[in-house]
Design a protein around this motif. Structure first.
Motif, PDB file in Angstrom:
ATOM      1  N   ALA A   1      11.762  80.035-109.759  1.00 50.13           N
ATOM      2  CA  ALA A   1      12.830  80.495-110.646  1.00 50.13           C
ATOM      3  C   ALA A   1      12.488  80.283-112.118  1.00 50.13           C
ATOM      4  CB  ALA A   1      14.141  79.782-110.312  1.00 50.13           C
ATOM      5  N   GLY A   2      11.430  79.522-112.382  1.00 46.78           N
ATOM      6  CA  GLY A   2      11.066  79.244-113.771  1.00 46.78           C
ATOM      7  C   GLY A   2      10.069  80.242-114.342  1.00 46.78           C
ATOM      8  N   PHE A   3       9.991  81.438-113.766  1.00 47.36           N
ATOM      9  CA  PHE A   3       9.013  82.444-114.191  1.00 47.36           C
ATOM     10  C   PHE A   3       9.064  82.685-115.697  1.00 47.36           C
ATOM     11  CE2 PHE A   3       7.416  86.653-115.068  1.00 47.36           C
ATOM     12  CZ  PHE A   3       6.334  86.807-114.207  1.00 47.36           C
TER      13      PHE A   3
ATOM     14  N   PRO B   1       6.089  98.302-104.448  1.00 46.82           N
ATOM     15  CA  PRO B   1       6.952  98.518-103.273  1.00 46.82           C
ATOM     16  C   PRO B   1       7.054  97.297-102.371  1.00 46.82           C
ATOM     17  CG  PRO B   1       5.458 100.375-103.606  1.00 46.82           C
ATOM     18  CD  PRO B   1       4.997  99.274-104.509  1.00 46.82           C
ATOM     19  N   LYS B   2       6.081  96.399-102.468  1.00 46.24           N
ATOM     20  CA  LYS B   2       6.091  95.208-101.625  1.00 46.24           C
ATOM     21  C   LYS B   2       7.001  94.120-102.182  1.00 46.24           C
ATOM     22  CE  LYS B   2       1.181  96.110-100.800  1.00 46.24           C
ATOM     23  NZ  LYS B   2      -0.199  95.585-100.982  1.00 46.24           N
ATOM     24  N   LEU B   3       7.443  94.316-103.441  1.00 39.41           N
ATOM     25  CA  LEU B   3       8.209  93.273-104.109  1.00 39.41           C
ATOM     26  C   LEU B   3       9.693  93.575-104.067  1.00 39.41           C
ATOM     27  CD1 LEU B   3       6.066  92.663-107.321  1.00 39.41           C
ATOM     28  CD2 LEU B   3       6.107  91.292-105.235  1.00 39.41           C
ATOM     29  N   SER B   4      10.486  92.586-103.660  1.00 41.57           N
ATOM     30  CA  SER B   4      11.925  92.680-103.828  1.00 41.57           C
ATOM     31  C   SER B   4      12.255  92.251-105.252  1.00 41.57           C
ATOM     32  CB  SER B   4      12.639  91.770-102.822  1.00 41.57           C
ATOM     33  OG  SER B   4      12.279  92.134-101.493  1.00 41.57           O
ATOM     34  N   LEU B   5      13.496  92.513-105.671  1.00 42.55           N
ATOM     35  CA  LEU B   5      13.898  92.097-107.006  1.00 42.55           C
ATOM     36  C   LEU B   5      13.726  90.594-107.165  1.00 42.55           C
ATOM     37  CD1 LEU B   5      17.130  94.197-107.719  1.00 42.55           C
ATOM     38  CD2 LEU B   5      14.815  94.585-108.547  1.00 42.55           C
ATOM     39  N   ASN B   6      13.151  90.208-108.308  1.00 40.76           N
ATOM     40  CA  ASN B   6      12.990  88.800-108.692  1.00 40.76           C
ATOM     41  C   ASN B   6      12.035  88.022-107.807  1.00 40.76           C
ATOM     42  OD1 ASN B   6      14.844  88.966-110.911  1.00 40.76           O
ATOM     43  ND2 ASN B   6      16.513  88.974-109.407  1.00 40.76           N
ATOM     44  N   VAL B   7      11.198  88.747-107.029  1.00 37.07           N
ATOM     45  CA  VAL B   7      10.160  88.083-106.245  1.00 37.07           C
ATOM     46  C   VAL B   7       8.861  88.158-107.037  1.00 37.07           C
ATOM     47  CG1 VAL B   7       8.781  88.189-104.136  1.00 37.07           C
ATOM     48  CG2 VAL B   7      11.252  88.587-104.041  1.00 37.07           C
TER      49      VAL B   7
ATOM     50  N   LYS C   1      -0.303  79.296-111.108  1.00 37.26           N
ATOM     51  CA  LYS C   1       0.058  79.436-109.692  1.00 37.26           C
ATOM     52  C   LYS C   1       0.705  78.165-109.169  1.00 37.26           C
ATOM     53  CE  LYS C   1      -2.980  81.444-107.003  1.00 37.26           C
ATOM     54  NZ  LYS C   1      -4.291  81.781-106.359  1.00 37.26           N
ATOM     55  N   LYS C   2       0.207  77.030-109.597  1.00 36.12           N
ATOM     56  CA  LYS C   2       0.762  75.752-109.168  1.00 36.12           C
ATOM     57  C   LYS C   2       2.194  75.592-109.656  1.00 36.12           C
ATOM     58  CE  LYS C   2      -0.028  70.745-109.667  1.00 36.12           C
ATOM     59  NZ  LYS C   2      -0.920  69.715-110.272  1.00 36.12           N
ATOM     60  N   ARG C   3       2.430  75.935-110.922  1.00 32.27           N
ATOM     61  CA  ARG C   3       3.777  75.793-111.490  1.00 32.27           C
ATOM     62  C   ARG C   3       4.753  76.784-110.858  1.00 32.27           C
ATOM     63  NH1 ARG C   3       3.978  75.155-117.917  1.00 32.27           N
ATOM     64  NH2 ARG C   3       6.187  75.162-117.302  1.00 32.27           N
ATOM     65  N   LEU C   4       4.287  78.015-110.570  1.00 31.92           N
ATOM     66  CA  LEU C   4       5.161  79.002-109.951  1.00 31.92           C
ATOM     67  C   LEU C   4       5.531  78.601-108.527  1.00 31.92           C
ATOM     68  CD1 LEU C   4       3.566  82.358-111.170  1.00 31.92           C
ATOM     69  CD2 LEU C   4       5.849  81.518-111.727  1.00 31.92           C
ATOM     70  N   LYS C   5       4.584  78.022-107.823  1.00 29.82           N
ATOM     71  CA  LYS C   5       4.865  77.568-106.457  1.00 29.82           C
ATOM     72  C   LYS C   5       5.907  76.463-106.454  1.00 29.82           C
ATOM     73  CE  LYS C   5       2.577  75.964-102.228  1.00 29.82           C
ATOM     74  NZ  LYS C   5       1.295  75.588-101.595  1.00 29.82           N
ATOM     75  N   ALA C   6       5.827  75.582-107.440  1.00 29.01           N
ATOM     76  CA  ALA C   6       6.776  74.475-107.527  1.00 29.01           C
ATOM     77  C   ALA C   6       8.133  74.938-108.059  1.00 29.01           C
ATOM     78  CB  ALA C   6       6.211  73.375-108.428  1.00 29.01           C
ATOM     79  N   ASP C   7       8.130  75.989-108.889  1.00 28.19           N
ATOM     80  CA  ASP C   7       9.378  76.424-109.525  1.00 28.19           C
ATOM     81  C   ASP C   7       9.390  77.938-109.686  1.00 28.19           C
ATOM     82  OD1 ASP C   7      11.745  76.566-110.926  1.00 28.19           O
ATOM     83  OD2 ASP C   7      10.892  75.905-112.838  1.00 28.19           O
TER      84      ASP C   7
END
Length: 293
Positions: A165-167, A204-210, A157-163
């Motif tokens: 786009a790096g999923f 349904p709550k997610l847009s593409l790439n979110v 979660k920490k890494r995703l918050k910081a980046d």
């Protein structure tokens, strides 16, 4: 010199064909499966079945994997002389009889190679349009963390918050579902019927790439990303003609087998001594007890 060439060319061709037949296609635990063995196993397939495998390399790959696993387990069983266990002999006999009977019934019930023809296929397509409709589908990626790995989850979660786009990179490095991790988290296309309800609620709550919040299931935490969405659609005829042909041929074989069995019963009525049969079961040892030392 010309005579020597006439002799050597067919010989070279024969050697090349022999080498090609011996080409190793797959292996497991030191056991190799060669091209000629696979061709022999597939030799009983009809044109429609071969076309289906040709159009779906993943199905052929799955079939070969199954054959390899069966081969290695079979070898292990033979090494411990499992096939020589007295209690296994009746099973081997009945399995052999069942295999021969089933293959014979399918052989004599198999429709002509030209079945179904174009008209029959088109008719089946029109009758099956609703059934063939593919529901809304999602191309998903995930990062999976097993239950109890709270520190790992916090780090993800920490890494995703910081980046955000790096999923893909984070999935490759930290997801604990290794197969999808190797593809940067991608798990492929799933219809809305295939997605677990707890996960489907989030989509349904997610847009593409979110990136979603972690979703807790029995096996652990799933962090999701929708890569693409495909609305419901009905495949065109050419996309499903092989599938339809397989289904129609399978149904034809099933009906033919039933008819042959019914005809056999008419010619050879079954007679059973019910009293003796009911007593017989009490005398039959269980397989487990027969195998006890």
């Amino acid at each position: 010199m010309r005579l020597l060439r006439v002799i050597l060319l067919p010989l070279a061709c024969a050697i090349s064909q022999a080498q090609d037949a011996g080409l190793v296609i797959g292996s497991i635990g030191g056991i190799e499966m060669r091209k000629d063995e696979i061709l022999e196993s597939l030799g009983g397939l009809g044109t429609v079945e071969k076309e289906a495998l040709a159009r779906d390399p993943a199905a052929l790959n799955k079939l070969l994997r199954s054959m390899l696993v069966q081969r290695v387990i079979y070898q292990q069983a033979v090494e411990v002389k499992w096939d020589q266990e007295p209690a296994i002999q009746p099973l081997i006999k009945s399995t052999r009889e069942a295999a021969i009977t089933d293959s014979y019934l399918k052989h004599i019930s198999r429709p002509p190679e030209g079945y179904p023809d174009e008209t029959e296929l088109r008719k089946a397509y029109e009758a099956s349009r609703t059934e063939l409709t593919v529901p809304r589908s999602f191309r998903l990626a995930q990062i999976f963390i097993t239950a109890g790995s709270d520190q790992q989850l916090a780090e993800v979660k920490k890494r995703l918050k910081a980046d955000p786009a790096g999923f893909g990179r984070i999935a490759r490095e930290m997801s604990e579902e290794k197969e999808s991790a190797a593809r940067e988290g991608e798990i492929g296309w799933l219809t809305e019927r295939q997605v677990q309800p707890e996960i489907f609620e989030q989509l349904p709550k997610l847009s593409l790439n979110v990136v979603s919040e972690p979703v807790r299931l029995k096996d652990g935490w799933h962090i999701l990303k929708v890569l693409d969405v495909r609305e419901p659609f009905t495949p065109i005829f050419d996309q499903v003609r092989v599938q339809l042909a397989q289904r129609l041929r399978a149904e034809k074989i099933r009906v033919g087998m039933q008819a042959y069995v019914a005809e056999t019963l008419q010619k050879h009525p079954v007679a059973i001594n019910e009293v003796a049969l009911s007593k017989l079961l009490q005398e039959v040892p269980t397989r487990d007890s027969a195998l006890k030392p």
